[in-house]
Design a protein around this motif. Structure first.
Motif, PDB file in Angstrom:
ATOM      1  N   MET A   1      57.720  37.994  47.074  1.00  0.00           N
ATOM      2  CA  MET A   1      56.647  38.601  46.313  1.00  0.00           C
ATOM      3  C   MET A   1      55.285  38.224  46.890  1.00  0.00           C
ATOM      4  O   MET A   1      54.348  38.987  46.810  1.00  0.00           O
ATOM      5  CB  MET A   1      56.775  38.138  44.856  1.00  0.00           C
ATOM      6  CG  MET A   1      56.007  38.979  43.923  1.00  0.00           C
ATOM      7  SD  MET A   1      56.613  40.651  44.006  1.00  0.00           S
ATOM      8  CE  MET A   1      55.761  41.390  42.713  1.00  0.00           C
ATOM      9  N   ARG A   2      55.212  37.035  47.452  1.00  0.00           N
ATOM     10  CA  ARG A   2      53.955  36.594  48.041  1.00  0.00           C
ATOM     11  C   ARG A   2      53.569  37.487  49.223  1.00  0.00           C
ATOM     12  O   ARG A   2      52.395  37.719  49.473  1.00  0.00           O
ATOM     13  CB  ARG A   2      54.098  35.145  48.481  1.00  0.00           C
ATOM     14  CG  ARG A   2      52.818  34.526  48.867  1.00  0.00           C
ATOM     15  CD  ARG A   2      53.007  33.064  49.176  1.00  0.00           C
ATOM     16  NE  ARG A   2      51.716  32.465  49.291  1.00  0.00           N
ATOM     17  CZ  ARG A   2      51.425  31.248  48.946  1.00  0.00           C
ATOM     18  NH1 ARG A   2      52.359  30.475  48.479  1.00  0.00           N
ATOM     19  NH2 ARG A   2      50.223  30.785  49.093  1.00  0.00           N
ATOM     20  N   PHE A   3      54.586  37.974  49.963  1.00  0.00           N
ATOM     21  CA  PHE A   3      54.327  38.875  51.080  1.00  0.00           C
ATOM     22  C   PHE A   3      53.655  40.146  50.595  1.00  0.00           C
ATOM     23  O   PHE A   3      52.693  40.625  51.198  1.00  0.00           O
ATOM     24  CB  PHE A   3      55.628  39.201  51.823  1.00  0.00           C
ATOM     25  CG  PHE A   3      55.447  40.228  52.906  1.00  0.00           C
ATOM     26  CD1 PHE A   3      54.903  39.869  54.118  1.00  0.00           C
ATOM     27  CD2 PHE A   3      55.804  41.549  52.700  1.00  0.00           C
ATOM     28  CE1 PHE A   3      54.715  40.817  55.120  1.00  0.00           C
ATOM     29  CE2 PHE A   3      55.623  42.491  53.701  1.00  0.00           C
ATOM     30  CZ  PHE A   3      55.082  42.122  54.909  1.00  0.00           C
ATOM     31  N   LEU A   4      54.153  40.704  49.499  1.00  0.00           N
ATOM     32  CA  LEU A   4      53.572  41.943  48.976  1.00  0.00           C
ATOM     33  C   LEU A   4      52.159  41.726  48.450  1.00  0.00           C
ATOM     34  O   LEU A   4      51.307  42.599  48.575  1.00  0.00           O
ATOM     35  CB  LEU A   4      54.459  42.521  47.874  1.00  0.00           C
ATOM     36  CG  LEU A   4      55.791  43.085  48.339  1.00  0.00           C
ATOM     37  CD1 LEU A   4      56.606  43.571  47.150  1.00  0.00           C
ATOM     38  CD2 LEU A   4      55.605  44.196  49.350  1.00  0.00           C
ATOM     39  N   ALA A   5      51.905  40.559  47.871  1.00  0.00           N
ATOM     40  CA  ALA A   5      50.561  40.270  47.354  1.00  0.00           C
ATOM     41  C   ALA A   5      49.545  40.148  48.481  1.00  0.00           C
ATOM     42  O   ALA A   5      48.366  40.431  48.297  1.00  0.00           O
ATOM     43  CB  ALA A   5      50.586  38.991  46.527  1.00  0.00           C
ATOM     44  N   ASN A   6      49.997  39.733  49.656  1.00  0.00           N
ATOM     45  CA  ASN A   6      49.109  39.540  50.809  1.00  0.00           C
ATOM     46  C   ASN A   6      49.456  40.482  51.957  1.00  0.00           C
ATOM     47  O   ASN A   6      49.224  40.160  53.122  1.00  0.00           O
ATOM     48  CB  ASN A   6      49.191  38.092  51.290  1.00  0.00           C
ATOM     49  CG  ASN A   6      48.747  37.123  50.233  1.00  0.00           C
ATOM     50  OD1 ASN A   6      47.748  37.342  49.573  1.00  0.00           O
ATOM     51  ND2 ASN A   6      49.499  36.058  50.058  1.00  0.00           N
ATOM     52  N   PHE A   7      50.015  41.631  51.639  1.00  0.00           N
ATOM     53  CA  PHE A   7      50.504  42.579  52.641  1.00  0.00           C
ATOM     54  C   PHE A   7      49.434  42.950  53.669  1.00  0.00           C
ATOM     55  O   PHE A   7      49.650  42.827  54.878  1.00  0.00           O
ATOM     56  CB  PHE A   7      51.014  43.832  51.915  1.00  0.00           C
ATOM     57  CG  PHE A   7      51.544  44.902  52.821  1.00  0.00           C
ATOM     58  CD1 PHE A   7      52.731  44.731  53.495  1.00  0.00           C
ATOM     59  CD2 PHE A   7      50.848  46.085  52.982  1.00  0.00           C
ATOM     60  CE1 PHE A   7      53.220  45.717  54.322  1.00  0.00           C
ATOM     61  CE2 PHE A   7      51.335  47.080  53.805  1.00  0.00           C
ATOM     62  CZ  PHE A   7      52.523  46.899  54.477  1.00  0.00           C
ATOM     63  N   GLU A   8      48.271  43.378  53.179  1.00  0.00           N
ATOM     64  CA  GLU A   8      47.212  43.801  54.101  1.00  0.00           C
ATOM     65  C   GLU A   8      46.724  42.654  54.970  1.00  0.00           C
ATOM     66  O   GLU A   8      46.503  42.834  56.172  1.00  0.00           O
ATOM     67  CB  GLU A   8      46.022  44.375  53.329  1.00  0.00           C
ATOM     68  CG  GLU A   8      46.301  45.660  52.599  1.00  0.00           C
ATOM     69  CD  GLU A   8      46.570  45.455  51.127  1.00  0.00           C
ATOM     70  OE1 GLU A   8      46.282  46.368  50.348  1.00  0.00           O
ATOM     71  OE2 GLU A   8      47.066  44.391  50.745  1.00  0.00           O
TER      72      GLU A   8
END
Length: 158
Positions: A1-8
């Motif tokens: 989930m952390r990846f999606l929160a910091n995707f950009e």
């Protein structure tokens, strides 16, 4: 989930890292061995472009773009929320329009890069991804503005 929160941020960091590494290696090879990697310039430009657009989307997500708050300061506190909603809806329409136009532009990408022979389709697809992400973030801003604030609950209690 952390990846999606910091995707950009993650993708922008990867793209700018590739750009820096490729340019440094190419400069080193040019001055030390007189050899140039032919595709390095194209790859660095592609990665730089991707890092810029993902950086734009990241700044938009965190509301770090410059804004003009002068108009907001002239609006009474009770109307500021509605003004922010108006601006958010305007930006949603703008971002969705840009995403749509980016899809059209990307679908017309029939050229290939001169050295790598890579289609411009994956290069231009960053436009679709980033404008779609900005539209998603705008929806999130609208939802946040529609939630009752602490001031609203205090005013109703009194």
């Amino acid at each position: 989930m952390r990846f999606l929160a910091n995707f950009e941020e993650i993708l922008a960091s990867i793209a700018i890292s590739i750009t820096v590494v490729v340019v440094i290696i190419n400069v080193f090879l040019r001055y030390c061995f007189g050899f140039v990697v032919p595709w390095s310039e194209e790859l660095s430009v592609i990665c730089f472009t991707w890092s810029v657009y993902f950086g734009i989307s990241s700044c938009y997500k965190h509301k770090l773009h410059m804004g003009v708050d002068v108009i907001l300061s002239f609006i009474p506190q009770s109307g500021q929320r509605y003004f922010r909603l108006f601006i958010s809806f305007f930006l949603l329409v703008l971002n969705l329009t840009m995403a749509y136009l980016s899809v059209s532009y990307t679908m017309l990408s029939t050229k290939v890069t001169p050295v790598m022979g890579m289609s411009y389709f994956p290069i231009n697809s960053v436009l679709v991804v980033c404008f779609s992400l900005m539209a998603f973030h705008t929806i999130r801003f609208i939802i946040d503005d529609l939630k009752p604030s602490d001031n609203d609950t205090l005013n109703k209690a009194q």
